[in-house]
Write a protein that holds these residues in place. Structure first.
Motif, mmCIF file in Angstrom:
data_model
loop_
_atom_site.group_PDB
_atom_site.id
_atom_site.type_symbol
_atom_site.label_atom_id
_atom_site.label_comp_id
_atom_site.label_asym_id
_atom_site.label_seq_id
_atom_site.Cartn_x
_atom_site.Cartn_y
_atom_site.Cartn_z
ATOM 1 N N SER A 113 77.435 21.834 63.647
ATOM 2 C CA SER A 113 76.666 22.774 63.133
ATOM 3 C C SER A 113 76.592 22.699 61.543
ATOM 4 N N THR A 114 77.789 21.941 61.020
ATOM 5 C CA THR A 114 77.707 21.728 59.653
ATOM 6 C C THR A 114 78.267 20.158 59.468
ATOM 7 N N ALA A 115 77.593 19.487 58.338
ATOM 8 C CA ALA A 115 78.055 18.086 58.257
ATOM 9 C C ALA A 115 77.585 17.668 57.047
ATOM 10 N N LYS A 116 78.471 16.851 56.253
ATOM 11 C CA LYS A 116 78.217 16.282 55.036
ATOM 12 C C LYS A 116 77.292 14.851 55.293
ATOM 13 N N LEU A 117 76.230 14.617 54.857
ATOM 14 C CA LEU A 117 75.490 13.554 55.214
ATOM 15 C C LEU A 117 75.844 12.288 54.286
ATOM 16 N N GLU A 118 76.447 11.185 54.691
ATOM 17 C CA GLU A 118 76.645 10.050 53.955
ATOM 18 C C GLU A 118 75.136 9.228 53.909
ATOM 19 N N PRO A 119 75.027 8.732 52.751
ATOM 20 C CA PRO A 119 73.545 8.452 52.404
ATOM 21 C C PRO A 119 73.593 6.906 52.953
ATOM 22 N N ASP A 120 72.318 6.350 52.951
ATOM 23 C CA ASP A 120 72.067 4.994 53.245
ATOM 24 C C ASP A 120 72.791 4.079 52.451
ATOM 25 N N THR A 121 72.884 4.500 51.452
ATOM 26 C CA THR A 121 73.552 3.519 50.243
ATOM 27 C C THR A 121 75.035 3.270 50.361
ATOM 28 N N SER A 122 75.498 4.272 51.316
ATOM 29 C CA SER A 122 76.881 4.196 51.554
ATOM 30 C C SER A 122 77.259 2.907 52.393
ATOM 31 N N GLY A 123 76.194 2.512 53.232
ATOM 32 C CA GLY A 123 76.697 1.330 54.047
ATOM 33 C C GLY A 123 76.960 2.045 55.686
ATOM 34 N N HIS A 124 77.232 3.176 55.360
ATOM 35 C CA HIS A 124 77.514 3.862 56.608
ATOM 36 C C HIS A 124 76.767 5.317 56.821
ATOM 37 N N ALA A 125 75.572 5.350 56.750
ATOM 38 C CA ALA A 125 74.796 6.565 56.735
ATOM 39 C C ALA A 125 74.992 7.308 58.008
ATOM 40 N N THR A 126 74.996 8.749 57.703
ATOM 41 C CA THR A 126 75.205 9.439 58.887
ATOM 42 C C THR A 126 74.045 9.825 59.770
ATOM 43 N N LEU A 127 73.724 9.646 60.789
ATOM 44 C CA LEU A 127 72.884 9.912 61.511
ATOM 45 C C LEU A 127 72.795 10.888 62.731
ATOM 46 N N VAL A 128 72.100 11.826 62.236
ATOM 47 C CA VAL A 128 71.805 13.244 63.034
ATOM 48 C C VAL A 128 70.694 13.088 63.983
ATOM 49 N N GLU A 129 71.088 13.602 65.472
ATOM 50 C CA GLU A 129 70.002 13.418 66.625
ATOM 51 C C GLU A 129 69.767 14.821 66.684
ATOM 52 N N LEU A 130 68.395 15.233 66.813
ATOM 53 C CA LEU A 130 67.756 16.481 67.156
ATOM 54 C C LEU A 130 66.591 16.295 68.043
ATOM 55 N N GLY A 131 66.897 16.376 69.327
ATOM 56 C CA GLY A 131 66.054 15.870 70.294
ATOM 57 C C GLY A 131 65.727 14.514 70.295
ATOM 58 N N SER A 132 64.188 14.423 70.120
ATOM 59 C CA SER A 132 63.832 12.865 69.808
ATOM 60 C C SER A 132 63.804 12.543 68.342
ATOM 61 N N LEU A 133 64.389 13.422 67.462
ATOM 62 C CA LEU A 133 64.170 13.274 66.097
ATOM 63 C C LEU A 133 65.706 12.597 65.590
ATOM 64 N N ARG A 134 65.297 11.598 64.580
ATOM 65 C CA ARG A 134 66.725 11.347 64.031
ATOM 66 C C ARG A 134 66.571 11.407 62.598
ATOM 67 N N MET A 135 67.490 11.755 61.846
ATOM 68 C CA MET A 135 67.396 11.902 60.499
ATOM 69 C C MET A 135 68.626 11.608 59.727
ATOM 70 N N LYS A 136 68.641 10.929 58.399
ATOM 71 C CA LYS A 136 69.566 10.571 57.655
ATOM 72 C C LYS A 136 69.175 10.617 56.052
ATOM 73 N N ALA A 137 70.097 10.671 55.267
ATOM 74 C CA ALA A 137 69.955 11.034 53.856
ATOM 75 C C ALA A 137 69.620 9.508 53.286
ATOM 76 N N ILE A 138 68.881 9.535 52.460
ATOM 77 C CA ILE A 138 68.495 8.350 51.515
ATOM 78 C C ILE A 138 68.688 8.261 50.112
ATOM 79 N N VAL A 139 69.045 7.432 49.419
ATOM 80 C CA VAL A 139 69.165 7.533 47.782
ATOM 81 C C VAL A 139 68.020 6.429 47.373
ATOM 82 N N ARG A 140 67.108 6.935 46.623
ATOM 83 C CA ARG A 140 66.048 5.801 45.831
ATOM 84 C C ARG A 140 66.037 6.342 44.246
ATOM 85 N N GLY A 141 66.964 5.403 43.666
ATOM 86 C CA GLY A 141 66.920 5.612 42.203
ATOM 87 C C GLY A 141 67.463 7.151 41.814
ATOM 88 N N GLN A 142 66.661 8.185 41.155
ATOM 89 C CA GLN A 142 67.215 9.609 40.992
ATOM 90 C C GLN A 142 67.080 10.466 42.271
#
Length: 302
Positions: A113-142
């Protein structure tokens, strides 16, 4: 009836004239090379299907709450899924997601129901599944954003592969490896307009059609293989304008084989949701290299 010497001479001179006019035949690969090359192309298609053609969105977060779901009233509008799925909260550089009960989201197969999303730059990004959708946080510059993937992507299902120049081993060269002092960096731009100072392991020096050329490695490891982003004069009409990617085998005895037949397009050529590096000034070659993957401007992404 025997052919006269004068006739044979005329044939020989005619053949020579054709070669001089149109160039010698392209250097063709043997069966082992062709098999390896075909395997590489199949892996390229698989990678695009799995990781890039299935992308369904890239959303840069604003500080505070960012509502998301398929309803157009959301701050972030997904192409499918629940009308109102929840909220991404951006605080500083941290991203927390809160899902509404009907979203039925999971992380590692467990309802969430709630989660902190580790970004891709962490080396272990949190992957969330929502039906056929997959989402993760990414960091690009600022920028901090959410990259969305749809594992049921029609674009991925229907993709059959890119278009390539005919294999020509003229463009498979052995380069001299010139290591850097370990302190050098090169400014590498990306499609977002960011510029990143990237460590340089060294430079490959080689000749094509008698002309000496240089390519600067971008973040590769000579013991494992080099990585180049380059462009050449074919970018004006035939190849991806921002540059193509090229990888090598490890450096051995001060040399490295560079095979331009294996130059391939960055993911940005097939999706607008990637954040690809572009060829730095060091790797913009003033020659045409008609080898590797082509680019169809009428159907591709810029």
């Amino acid at each position: 009836m025997a052919l006269g010497k004068s006739f044979l001479c005329r044939v020989w001179f005619l053949t020579l004239a054709v070669i001089l006019a149109f160039g010698a035949p392209a250097s063709a690969p043997d069966a082992a090379y062709q098999q390896s090359y075909d395997k590489w192309k199949a892996e390229l298609v698989d990678d695009l299907k799995q990781n890039w053609l299935s992308l369904a969105g890239l959303f840069w977060l604003k500080p505070g709450d960012n509502s998301f779901g398929s309803d157009p009233a959301n701050a972030i509008v997904f192409p499918k899924g629940p009308a109102h799925a929840g909220v991404f909260q951006l605080q500083g550089t941290g991203v927390t997601v809160r899902f509404l009960p009907d979203a039925h989201a999971t992380i590692d197969g467990k309802p969430v129901s709630t989660a902190k999303l580790e970004p891709d730059t962490s080396g272990h990004a949190t992957l969330v599944e929502l039906g056929s959708l997959r989402m993760k946080a990414i960091v690009r510059g600022q920028r901090i954003g959410i990259r969305l993937k749809d594992v049921d992507s029609e674009a991925a299902r229907n993709y059959t592969g890119g278009t390539f120049f005919p294999v020509d081993l003229t463009y498979r060269v052995t380069a001299t490896w010139v290591p850097s002092d370990g302190k050098k960096t090169v400014d590498v731009p990306n499609v977002l307009g960011d510029v990143t100072a990237t460590p340089v392991a060294g430079t490959a020096v080689f000749k094509i059609n008698g002309q000496e050329l240089h390519l600067t490695d971008l973040g590769g490891d000579p013991r494992k293989g080099l990585f180049f982003v380059f462009n050449d004069l074919t970018r004006k009409a035939d190849t991806y304008p921002g540059g193509r990617f090229l990888e090598t085998d490890p450096v051995a005895n001060g040399t490295v084989v560079i095979d331009f037949n294996r130059a391939y397009n960055p993911p940005c050529a097939v999706t607008s949701y990637a954040t690809c590096p572009l060829a730095p000034k060091d790797n913009q070659l003033a020659v045409a290299i008609p080898a590797g993957e082509k680019y169809d401007r009428s159907h591709g992404h810029h």
